[in-house]
Design a protein around this motif. Structure first.
Motif, PDB file in Angstrom:
ATOM      1  N   CYS A 109      41.030  47.151  35.393  1.00  0.00           N
ATOM      2  CA  CYS A 109      41.792  48.248  34.366  1.00  0.00           C
ATOM      3  C   CYS A 109      41.864  47.602  33.074  1.00  0.00           C
ATOM      4  N   GLU A 110      41.724  48.439  31.973  1.00  0.00           N
ATOM      5  CA  GLU A 110      42.065  47.976  30.584  1.00  0.00           C
ATOM      6  C   GLU A 110      43.363  47.938  30.096  1.00  0.00           C
ATOM      7  N   LYS A 111      44.363  48.649  30.736  1.00  0.00           N
ATOM      8  CA  LYS A 111      45.563  48.743  30.077  1.00  0.00           C
ATOM      9  C   LYS A 111      46.560  48.525  31.369  1.00  0.00           C
ATOM     10  N   ASP A 113      49.294  50.160  31.895  1.00  0.00           N
ATOM     11  CA  ASP A 113      49.940  51.522  32.485  1.00  0.00           C
ATOM     12  C   ASP A 113      48.934  52.057  33.456  1.00  0.00           C
ATOM     13  N   GLU A 114      47.489  51.788  33.159  1.00  0.00           N
ATOM     14  CA  GLU A 114      46.649  52.140  33.992  1.00  0.00           C
ATOM     15  C   GLU A 114      46.519  51.486  35.299  1.00  0.00           C
ATOM     16  N   THR A 117      49.168  52.671  37.358  1.00  0.00           N
ATOM     17  CA  THR A 117      49.089  54.089  38.105  1.00  0.00           C
ATOM     18  C   THR A 117      48.102  54.039  39.082  1.00  0.00           C
ATOM     19  N   VAL A 118      47.206  53.078  39.197  1.00  0.00           N
ATOM     20  CA  VAL A 118      46.277  53.093  40.189  1.00  0.00           C
ATOM     21  C   VAL A 118      46.514  52.260  41.451  1.00  0.00           C
ATOM     22  N   GLN A 132      49.673  42.970  30.819  1.00  0.00           N
ATOM     23  CA  GLN A 132      48.427  43.388  29.871  1.00  0.00           C
ATOM     24  C   GLN A 132      48.026  42.088  29.609  1.00  0.00           C
TER      25      GLN A 132
END
Length: 144
Positions: A109-111, A113-114, A117-118, A132
């Protein structure tokens, strides 16, 4: 037979109630080491190379080439050194479950929060700032 009599036997609860939601419920796989896609690619290719070197005939069905193609397509880290570096970064976070580490190393993931979420089970285990930082360090190791 009265209207309340059951017409069939009760079913046993379904097996495999595993979930990877905000709470990890992985059943018998709860504490099993997980591999990232990059690690799985390294392992399978190393076994194949060893068997070829030893002259062992590989009875390959269609699944092995398809699996290797999938791993070649989706494994984010191609160099062994980078795969090992990602593993070290992830293992530096004992608060994360083995499953979560494997997911972070595969999904890239890049962030924060992403990632949360996943992989919802990360929500209360690691701060957004620490996550992060981990994601950024992993990102530096990605290769084409």
């Amino acid at each position: 037979m009265s209207p309340q009599d059951p017409t069939s036997r009760s079913r046993p609860p379904p097996e495999g109630e595993e979930e990877a939601t905000s709470v990890l419920n992985l059943g018998e796989f709860q504490n099993v080491d997980g591999l990232t896609l990059s690690e799985a690619s390294l392992v399978i290719n190393a076994v194949l190379a060893k068997r070829t070197k030893e002259g062992k005939n590989m009875n390959q069905n269609e699944l092995l080439p398809r699996t290797l193609n999938y791993l070649d397509t989706f494994a984010r880290f191609k160099k062994k050194e980078n795969v090992e570096a990602v593993e070290r970064l992830l293992n530096a976070h004992p608060e994360l479950a083995k499953f979560e580490k494997a997911q972070l190393g595969s999904l890239c993931c890049e962030k924060a929060d992403e990632a949360k979420t996943v992989i919802p089970s990360l929500a209360d285990k690691i701060t957004d700032e620490d996550l992060q930082e981990l994601i950024d360090e992993i990102g530096k190791l990605m290769t084409d």
